[in-house]
Design a protein around this motif. Structure first.
Motif, short mmCIF file in Angstrom:
data_model
loop_
_atom_site.label_atom_id
_atom_site.label_comp_id
_atom_site.label_asym_id
_atom_site.label_seq_id
_atom_site.Cartn_x
_atom_site.Cartn_y
_atom_site.Cartn_z
N ASP A 76 1.11 -1.71 -0.21
CA ASP A 76 -0.10 -0.14 -0.03
C ASP A 76 0.21 1.13 0.51
O ASP A 76 1.45 1.20 1.25
CB ASP A 76 -1.03 0.05 1.26
N VAL B 138 3.92 2.20 -0.67
CA VAL B 138 5.08 0.88 -0.58
C VAL B 138 6.69 2.34 -1.34
O VAL B 138 6.12 1.82 -2.53
CB VAL B 138 5.90 0.24 -0.66
N ASN C 134 1.45 -0.25 -5.71
CA ASN C 134 0.38 -0.69 -5.10
C ASN C 134 -0.02 -2.07 -5.25
O ASN C 134 -0.77 -1.96 -6.71
CB ASN C 134 -0.67 0.44 -4.87
N GLU D 208 8.40 4.08 3.02
CA GLU D 208 6.73 4.75 3.03
C GLU D 208 5.81 3.86 2.96
O GLU D 208 6.56 3.04 2.08
CB GLU D 208 6.65 6.10 2.34
N GLY D 209 4.42 4.01 3.34
CA GLY D 209 3.34 3.35 3.10
C GLY D 209 3.63 2.37 4.84
O GLY D 209 3.93 2.24 4.98
N ASN D 210 2.97 0.81 3.64
CA ASN D 210 2.54 0.24 4.53
C ASN D 210 2.24 -1.35 3.97
O ASN D 210 2.73 -1.54 1.95
CB ASN D 210 0.89 0.16 4.92
N VAL E 284 1.60 -5.00 3.98
CA VAL E 284 0.32 -5.82 4.71
C VAL E 284 0.68 -8.09 4.73
O VAL E 284 0.47 -7.94 3.47
CB VAL E 284 -1.06 -5.38 4.98
N HIS F 170 -1.35 -8.57 8.76
CA HIS F 170 -1.07 -7.40 9.92
C HIS F 170 0.03 -6.93 8.48
O HIS F 170 0.76 -6.63 8.54
CB HIS F 170 -0.38 -8.48 11.17
N ASN F 171 0.25 -5.42 9.58
CA ASN F 171 1.36 -4.21 9.17
C ASN F 171 2.89 -5.08 9.72
O ASN F 171 2.51 -5.24 10.70
CB ASN F 171 1.16 -2.89 9.86
N ASN G 34 5.44 -3.49 10.35
CA ASN G 34 5.66 -2.81 11.52
C ASN G 34 5.06 -3.46 13.00
O ASN G 34 5.76 -2.85 13.99
CB ASN G 34 5.70 -1.64 11.31
N ASP G 35 4.16 -4.47 12.39
CA ASP G 35 3.55 -4.38 14.11
C ASP G 35 3.96 -6.10 14.23
O ASP G 35 3.38 -6.76 15.23
CB ASP G 35 2.54 -4.84 14.26
#
Length: 624
Positions: free
Chosen positions: A365, A367, A382, A416-418, A420, A424-425, A427-428
């Motif tokens: 997303d 990225v 994306n 930048e961005g996410n 998944v 789950h992201n 980063n988590d």
């Protein structure tokens, strides 16, 4: 010496050994001091007999008991010296265990970016050189030099009781020696760092060449590699020449200064004995005590040399240990860098994430990523994939395909961005949670020395034989494995050298199957194989991809014709996203590649190769 003190403090769990060295060294020093006093009494008794002040029979009894006392003291000293040596040896080996384990744990927890700028062999050579120099110094210091230091301290106390000017002369040896050594050390350390750099580079290249000796031989590069190796070690000789000449030039000054001081000490002893201050026995005792102090003073040159090497090694060691962990490094790895023994680790495999129903299993997303600041190689990408879907990445070499794979494996943090995975992201997630959920088959199968069984079960060491055999069958590997005399227990050699390319790749496919991660990456998994091997491996890959969300980087367009989605990348951006049929009619990169595949001209083949693709088997190139 601060870095060495830091090493000792960091291994504080070894305090029983430190204490043992101190106690045993103190006792050994005390026992060694017995003999000068015995020789004093023996000398005075003999002089008394010669002067008629003592009868021979009494002197004989005294001398016999003194000899027995000397024997007992020497036997006890021998026992304590060897006990101290044992404690020192164990301390040094425990120190090596601690430092090596921490170093290895640190390397395993470092981010991929660190290894991108390192030569593997150099990392290994640095470990061996730095830790060996540290432990050898500590072993020599505890076994030999430290007992002598205690002995010297006792000698100074005893001589001060007899004649304090003698003590001042003896005590002056050490500051003079250390001052002259300080003048030498800075230049020596600089040259030692230069020499270590050459050794690490040479040994690093050595390890790299030996691990890829087949490539070296195929390019007839043995002589060139030997020349490079020899030149680097030649430079160490060139560096050693001024380093050693400087050290020994200054050491001659140190030695001369010490010789002059000892000359003064002996004159004092001779003249004071002549003047009647000391008896002949006192002089013999004091000369022995002075010689006891003399040995460690002249040994200091060697111990300081060893300390210099240990200091240089400890600097290299701490340089690695001070590197930052990757942000999501496993807590056990971080803890192991401070362990004082065999780390207590949870060896149970980390379970993969379970996809959340209704959510994409894989989603990029917006990225963006840059290996170097302000130089992004991926821009605002994306796309997503649901459970069981297959996505193919298509683009020129260097267009960002492998970078997306690296991000999905958590080898670099996105800029930048996410991103998944399984809802789950990333980063988590911890690094092990993310990587446990992603299986991968690379272009080159990375296998380890050991058995075929161990390699297949690498991701799940506790897997049953039935499970290993099952995935090997599905990966089209069981048949060739059974042809080996030892079957699954066949030792395949370093990097699987006893297997063909196709066999290695099928073992890698079986390994990924057994891992059973919800997300699968196929990074040009068959591009290095011949047509026959490719067909065998592709059959295993088809089995592996069943009911699994798969990201594919392929080298034949025919292998991605049935995927759900194709993402074309151009200069790090997602240029087109759609099904194969949609993109075939769009006139974009994928449509152009299909046309190039159908062409037999050499120029079209060259354009096709820029995108990492090869024509399907059976077509023949022609000039245009």
């Amino acid at each position: 010496m601060n870095s060495l003190a830091r090493i000792v403090r960091s291994a504080s769990a070894l305090w029983p050994y430190y204490l043992g060295v101190v106690v045993v060294s103190t006792v050994a020093a005390a026992l060694a001091l017995v003999s000068p006093f015995i020789f004093r009494e023996a000398t005075d008794s003999i002089v008394a007999v010669l002067n008629g002040d003592l009868d021979s029979s009494s002197a004989m009894r005294t001398l016999l008991w003194l000899a027995i006392g000397l024997l007992v003291a020497d036997l006890a000293n021998t026992a304590m010296t060897n006990l101290g040596g044992y404690i020192g040896d164990m301390m040094a080996m425990r120190m090596r265990q601690i430092l090596s384990t921490r170093y290895y744990a640190k390397l395993l927890g470092l981010p991929q970016r660190y290894f991108d700028s390192q030569v593997t062999g150099t990392v290994i050579a640095r470990l061996d050189r730095s830790i060996t120099s540290i432990t050898q110094f500590l072993q020599s210091f505890s076994n030999s030099f430290f007992p002598m230091i205690i002995q010297v301290f006792a000698v100074l106390v005893i001589t001060s009781w007899y004649y304090w000017p003698l003590t001042i002369l003896l005590a002056s040896l050490f500051p003079i020696y250390m001052y002259l050594t300080t003048l030498t050390s800075k230049r020596w350390q600089t040259l030692e760092s230069q020499k270590n750099h050459q050794i690490d580079r040479a040994n690093g290249r050595f390890a790299e060449v030996i691990s890829q000796v087949k490539v070296v031989k195929s390019f007839t590069s043995e002589v060139r590699e030997l020349d490079n190796f020899g030149r680097r070690y030649g430079k160490t000789v060139e560096i050693t020449r001024p380093q050693s000449s400087w050290w020994h030039f200054m050491d001659s000054f140190r030695g001369a200064a010490l010789n002059i001081i000892f000359f003064g000490i002996y004159l004092v002893l001779f003249f004071q004995t002549l003047n009647g201050r000391f008896t002949l026995g006192d002089m013999v005792m004091l000369i022995q005590l002075v010689n006891m102090a003399k040995q460690p003073v002249f040994m200091m040159s060697w111990i300081v040399d060893a300390a210099q090497r240990a200091i240089a090694g400890s600097k290299d060691y701490f340089q690695v240990m001070e590197e930052e962990f990757e942000p999501t490094a496993r807590a056990e790895l971080v803890a192991a860098t401070e362990a004082s023994g065999v780390p207590e680790l949870d060896l149970a495999p980390v379970p993969p994430l379970v996809p959340i129903p209704g959510k994409p299993v894989l989603e990029f997303d917006g990225v963006t990523f840059a290996y170097n600041a302000d130089e992004p190689v991926i821009h605002d990408v994306n796309f997503s994939a649901h459970e069981g879907e297959q996505i193919a990445l298509v683009g020129e070499s260097g267009g960002g395909k492998s970078t997306l794979v690296n991000l999905l494996l958590g080898l670099y943090p996105i800029t930048e961005g996410n991103l998944v995975v399984c809802g789950h992201n990333v980063n988590d997630l911890t690094a092990e949670q993310l990587r446990a959920s992603v299986g991968v088959v690379f272009q080159e199968a990375a296998l380890f020395s050991g058995t075929i069984r161990e390699n297949i079960a690498y991701g799940r060491p506790g897997a049953t034989d039935e499970k290993v055999t099952e995935v090997a069958r599905r990966a089209n590997a069981h048949e060739f494995i059974e042809h080996f005399p030892n079957g699954y227990d066949t030792v395949i050699g370093e990097r699987g050298l006893r297997l063909s390319g196709g066999q290695k790749q099928r073992v890698a496919v079986a390994r990924a199957m057994l891992k059973d991660a919800p997300v699968l990456i196929l990074d040009e998994a068959t591009s290095a194989l011949d047509t026959k091997s490719e067909r065998a491996v592709q059959a295993g890959l088809d089995e592996l991809m069943k009911n699994r969300t798969t990201l594919i980087i392929a080298h034949r367009l025919s292998t991605i014709a049935d995927v759900d989605t194709i993402v074309t990348l151009q200069e790090g951006k997602a240029d087109e996203i759609g099904s194969p049929d949609e993109l075939a009619a769009s006139g974009g990169i994928y449509a152009q590649l299909l046309q190039l595949t159908a062409s037999s001209s050499i120029s079209d083949r060259a354009r096709l190769k820029k995108y990492g693709f090869v024509p399907d088997a059976g077509s023949t190139p022609t000039e245009v």
